[in-house]
Design a protein around this motif. Sequence first.
Motif, PDB file in Angstrom:
ATOM      1  N   ALA A 208       0.836  -1.205   0.000  1.00  0.00           N
ATOM      2  CA  ALA A 208       0.000   0.000   0.000  1.00  0.00           C
ATOM      3  C   ALA A 208       0.870   1.254   0.000  1.00  0.00           C
ATOM      4  O   ALA A 208       0.576   2.225  -0.703  1.00  0.00           O
ATOM      5  CB  ALA A 208      -0.929  -0.003   1.215  1.00  0.00           C
ATOM      6  N   CYS A 209       1.972   1.205   0.769  1.00  0.00           N
ATOM      7  CA  CYS A 209       2.861   2.376   0.829  1.00  0.00           C
ATOM      8  C   CYS A 209       3.457   2.689  -0.527  1.00  0.00           C
ATOM      9  O   CYS A 209       3.701   3.845  -0.863  1.00  0.00           O
ATOM     10  CB  CYS A 209       4.008   2.135   1.815  1.00  0.00           C
ATOM     11  SG  CYS A 209       3.489   2.084   3.531  1.00  0.00           S
ATOM     12  N   PHE A 210       3.728   1.641  -1.298  1.00  0.00           N
ATOM     13  CA  PHE A 210       4.457   1.835  -2.552  1.00  0.00           C
ATOM     14  C   PHE A 210       3.537   1.790  -3.765  1.00  0.00           C
ATOM     15  O   PHE A 210       3.995   1.703  -4.895  1.00  0.00           O
ATOM     16  CB  PHE A 210       5.572   0.792  -2.680  1.00  0.00           C
ATOM     17  CG  PHE A 210       6.620   0.936  -1.604  1.00  0.00           C
ATOM     18  CD1 PHE A 210       7.167   2.180  -1.319  1.00  0.00           C
ATOM     19  CD2 PHE A 210       7.048  -0.153  -0.868  1.00  0.00           C
ATOM     20  CE1 PHE A 210       8.132   2.332  -0.326  1.00  0.00           C
ATOM     21  CE2 PHE A 210       8.010  -0.015   0.125  1.00  0.00           C
ATOM     22  CZ  PHE A 210       8.549   1.231   0.399  1.00  0.00           C
ATOM     23  N   VAL A 286      -5.256   0.637  -3.428  1.00  0.00           N
ATOM     24  CA  VAL A 286      -4.748   0.064  -2.182  1.00  0.00           C
ATOM     25  C   VAL A 286      -5.415  -1.283  -1.918  1.00  0.00           C
ATOM     26  O   VAL A 286      -4.742  -2.280  -1.606  1.00  0.00           O
ATOM     27  CB  VAL A 286      -4.972   1.044  -1.007  1.00  0.00           C
ATOM     28  CG1 VAL A 286      -4.749   0.358   0.326  1.00  0.00           C
ATOM     29  CG2 VAL A 286      -4.042   2.252  -1.146  1.00  0.00           C
ATOM     30  N   LEU A 287      -6.717  -1.346  -2.049  1.00  0.00           N
ATOM     31  CA  LEU A 287      -7.442  -2.603  -1.823  1.00  0.00           C
ATOM     32  C   LEU A 287      -6.915  -3.691  -2.751  1.00  0.00           C
ATOM     33  O   LEU A 287      -6.690  -4.832  -2.323  1.00  0.00           O
ATOM     34  CB  LEU A 287      -8.931  -2.406  -2.107  1.00  0.00           C
ATOM     35  CG  LEU A 287      -9.809  -2.115  -0.898  1.00  0.00           C
ATOM     36  CD1 LEU A 287     -11.238  -1.852  -1.337  1.00  0.00           C
ATOM     37  CD2 LEU A 287      -9.761  -3.275   0.099  1.00  0.00           C
ATOM     38  N   SER A 288      -6.725  -3.342  -3.981  1.00  0.00           N
ATOM     39  CA  SER A 288      -6.300  -4.340  -4.949  1.00  0.00           C
ATOM     40  C   SER A 288      -4.875  -4.809  -4.659  1.00  0.00           C
ATOM     41  O   SER A 288      -4.579  -6.007  -4.753  1.00  0.00           O
ATOM     42  CB  SER A 288      -6.482  -3.756  -6.348  1.00  0.00           C
ATOM     43  OG  SER A 288      -5.376  -3.996  -7.143  1.00  0.00           O
ATOM     44  N   HIS A 293      -1.830  -9.974  -1.651  1.00  0.00           N
ATOM     45  CA  HIS A 293      -0.922 -10.543  -0.652  1.00  0.00           C
ATOM     46  C   HIS A 293      -1.691 -11.561   0.185  1.00  0.00           C
ATOM     47  O   HIS A 293      -2.849 -11.325   0.530  1.00  0.00           O
ATOM     48  CB  HIS A 293      -0.392  -9.400   0.231  1.00  0.00           C
ATOM     49  CG  HIS A 293       0.762  -9.788   1.093  1.00  0.00           C
ATOM     50  ND1 HIS A 293       0.615 -10.539   2.231  1.00  0.00           N
ATOM     51  CD2 HIS A 293       2.085  -9.529   0.985  1.00  0.00           C
ATOM     52  CE1 HIS A 293       1.811 -10.720   2.787  1.00  0.00           C
ATOM     53  NE2 HIS A 293       2.716 -10.116   2.046  1.00  0.00           N
ATOM     54  N   PRO A 294      -1.061 -12.692   0.524  1.00  0.00           N
ATOM     55  CA  PRO A 294      -1.786 -13.718   1.305  1.00  0.00           C
ATOM     56  C   PRO A 294      -2.386 -13.175   2.607  1.00  0.00           C
ATOM     57  O   PRO A 294      -3.469 -13.609   3.010  1.00  0.00           O
ATOM     58  CB  PRO A 294      -0.714 -14.766   1.614  1.00  0.00           C
ATOM     59  CG  PRO A 294       0.411 -14.515   0.669  1.00  0.00           C
ATOM     60  CD  PRO A 294       0.313 -13.110   0.179  1.00  0.00           C
TER      61      PRO A 294
END
Lengths: 337, 337
Positions: A208-210, A286-288, A293-294
Motif C-alpha cells: 500500500a505504501c508503494f 490500495v485494496l487491490s 498478498h496472502p
Amino acid sequence: MTMERQVLLAHGGGGSLMGELIREVFHSRFNDPILAAADDSANLGALPGRAAFTTDAFVVDPIFFPGGDIGKLAVCGTVNDLAAQGAEPLFLSAAFVLEEGLPLADLERVVESMTSAAAEARVRIVAGDTKVVPRGKADKLFIATSGVGRIADGVSVSGSGVKPGDVLILTGPIGDHGIAVMLAREQMGFAAEVESDCAPLWDLVSTACFAGADLHAMRDPTRGGLAAAANEIARQSGVALELDEDSIPVRDSVRVACELLGLDPLYVANEGKMLLAVAPDSAEAVLSSLRKHPLGAQAAAIGRALSGPSGRVVLRTSLGTTRIIDLPPGEQLPRIC
Amino acid sequence: MTMERQVLLAHGGGGSLMGELIREVFHSRFNDPILAAADDSANLGALPGRAAFTTDAFVVDPIFFPGGDIGKLAVCGTVNDLAAQGAEPLFLSAAFVLEEGLPLADLERVVESMTSAAAEARVRIVAGDTKVVPRGKADKLFIATSGVGRIADGVSVSGSGVKPGDVLILTGPIGDHGIAVMLAREQMGFAAEVESDCAPLWDLVSTACFAGADLHAMRDPTRGGLAAAANEIARQSGVALELDEDSIPVRDSVRVACELLGLDPLYVANEGKMLLAVAPDSAEAVLSSLRKHPLGAQAAAIGRALSGPSGRVVLRTSLGTTRIIDLPPGEQLPRIC
C-alpha cells in the motif's frame, strides 16, 4: 527420570551461568553478528532516511496459544508498530524477565519462535537483556521488544493524518487473536477452531505504501480491538469515523465464540491486521494491492471519515440503525498480548 | 479516610482508562512532542552518523533505595550502555509491566524520577508501552528501556578492542549501588551511609571520547561488578587483564558493609561507573579529563592489559600476591538492577 532443566536465579546474575544462557539459548538461535559482538550497545552503522522507533511489553497468558506464542507476538507486535508508521523494520531488541523455575525448554521454544518470526519479517534481533526474578515474582516470562525502522521515502502516515472523506480499509477479519488466547486460557472444547492472526505486516502494508497511493494513516488494532484503534485515530485526527457493520470481516468461528463468551468482536484484539485511511481516489488501488498478498486476501473497505463530530466513531448496523462505538474503560480480557 | 489510587487491570486494557493513565501519568511528565503524537512508532527523523541501539530490563527490589529508584536506574542503565559504545544518547523508549494494585503515587514518583534522569542525561523519552498484570503475577513494576544514540565521530570502542599494554581506567569507587540496594532490602541500621552511584555517564565519558585519546574499549560494570566487566572484555578481546588491588577505589562505608555481608566489592554492582581501556600514551590525558568532571573526580588507573593468557583476569593484592578473578556462576544478589 531426568531433571527438567530450569531457569535459575543465577541465570540472571551477570556471571558465567548468564553467559552460558545468553550464548546457548539466545545467540545460537538469533545468530546475528551484531548481537554476537556482545557489546553494551549494538552498532547499527549509518541509518539512511528517517528512523522510526517503538517499544512494547508482552505479558500474554498463556504463553503458548493456537497460532503463536509470546515470542512470535513480541516480534510481530513491534514490527507492526513500525509498519503502522510506514517504516520498514530493520532492527529489534528483546529484554526478557524470566521467572525462576521456568522450564528452559519453554524458553527455547519461545526463542525459536522469535527467530522464525524475525526471519519472516526480515528484521534482525541485535540487542538483548535477561533478568531473572524469584519464583512467584513474575509469571513465567515477559518480553519487551523495541524496534528501529526506516520510514519509507515519500510516505507520511500518522494517526493524526485522517482527512474527511478518507476511505477506511481493514486488511482482514477481526477478533482472531483475542478469541484464540481466550479459548486457550479457558481450555474450552472448540479452542482448536480459532487461531491467532499474529503475523508481521510490513510486507503486506508496504504494497500500500508503494502503490503510489495517497495513504494518510495506519493503526494496528491490537488491545481494545478495531473499536479502540478507530477511536484513537478519530480523536488524533479530529474527525468522525463511520464503520459499516456488514462490511467488517469476521470469521464465523470467531462470531460464534464471541456470542458464547458475550464479547463484541469490534473490541477483541488482533495481532495481524492493519486499519488504513486512504484518500478516496486511492482506495481501489490500495485494496487491490493488499488483496494480492496472502495476509490481505480478505481486505475490505469498511467505512469512511467524516468532518465531525470530532473523535466520534459510529457503526451503521445491518439493520440500518447507527450506534456510537465508544472506547471502553478497559479490555474485557487482561493479558491478551 | 481517602482511598489510595491504585493501578487497575483496566489501566492496561487499551481503553479510556489506559488513555488517561498514559496522558496523565506519562505524557504530562515526559512531555515530549514525539511521544505526545501517540503514534504506533516514534518518528525520529534523520539520524546522522552511526547509530547505536541497546535495551535493558529493570526488576530491582526494592523499587526505591538510597540514591535512586527503578526509574532513575532504567534511564541511567540504558544511557550508560550507549555511552559504553561511545554513543551520545538521543532517544529512549520505556515499556512498563505494572502489578495490579501498585499505588499510583509510586508509579508517579518513578516516572518523575525518569523525567529528571532523562533531563540530566539530555535524552528524550519518545516511545512507551504499559501492560498491567493481575496482583501476584509481577512484583510492583518492571521497566524495560531501550535507547538509540549516535556514535561519536572518530570513536570506535568495543569490548573486543582491548590491546596488550592498554591502561585500565575506572571512573570512581566501586560497589556503591549493590551495597545501597542490599542494605535497603535488609533494612539494616547503617543503610543511610551508602547511596547508589546511579548516574548517566555520557557527559563524563564523552570527555574521554573527545580528548583526542586512543580509546579502545568501555564497559559499565553493573551486574557481577568490576570482576564481570573485566572478565567479559578480557574474553572478548583475547587478552589478560591485571588489576592492582590498592589502586581500585572503594569507599570505607562500602568496604565495611561488604565485610559485614561477606561480599567482595569486586563483584558488587555499580550503576554510575565506567571501565575504560586506553593506549598507554593516552592514559594521562584521559585520566585528567575524567577527573575534571564531578562524576570522575576519583578516576584511577587500576591495571593493564597483557597479551595472555587470553580471557584471564588477575588481581595483584596489597600483599604482593596474585589471585585469579573468575567470573562467578551467578550474582550474590538477585534483582540488584
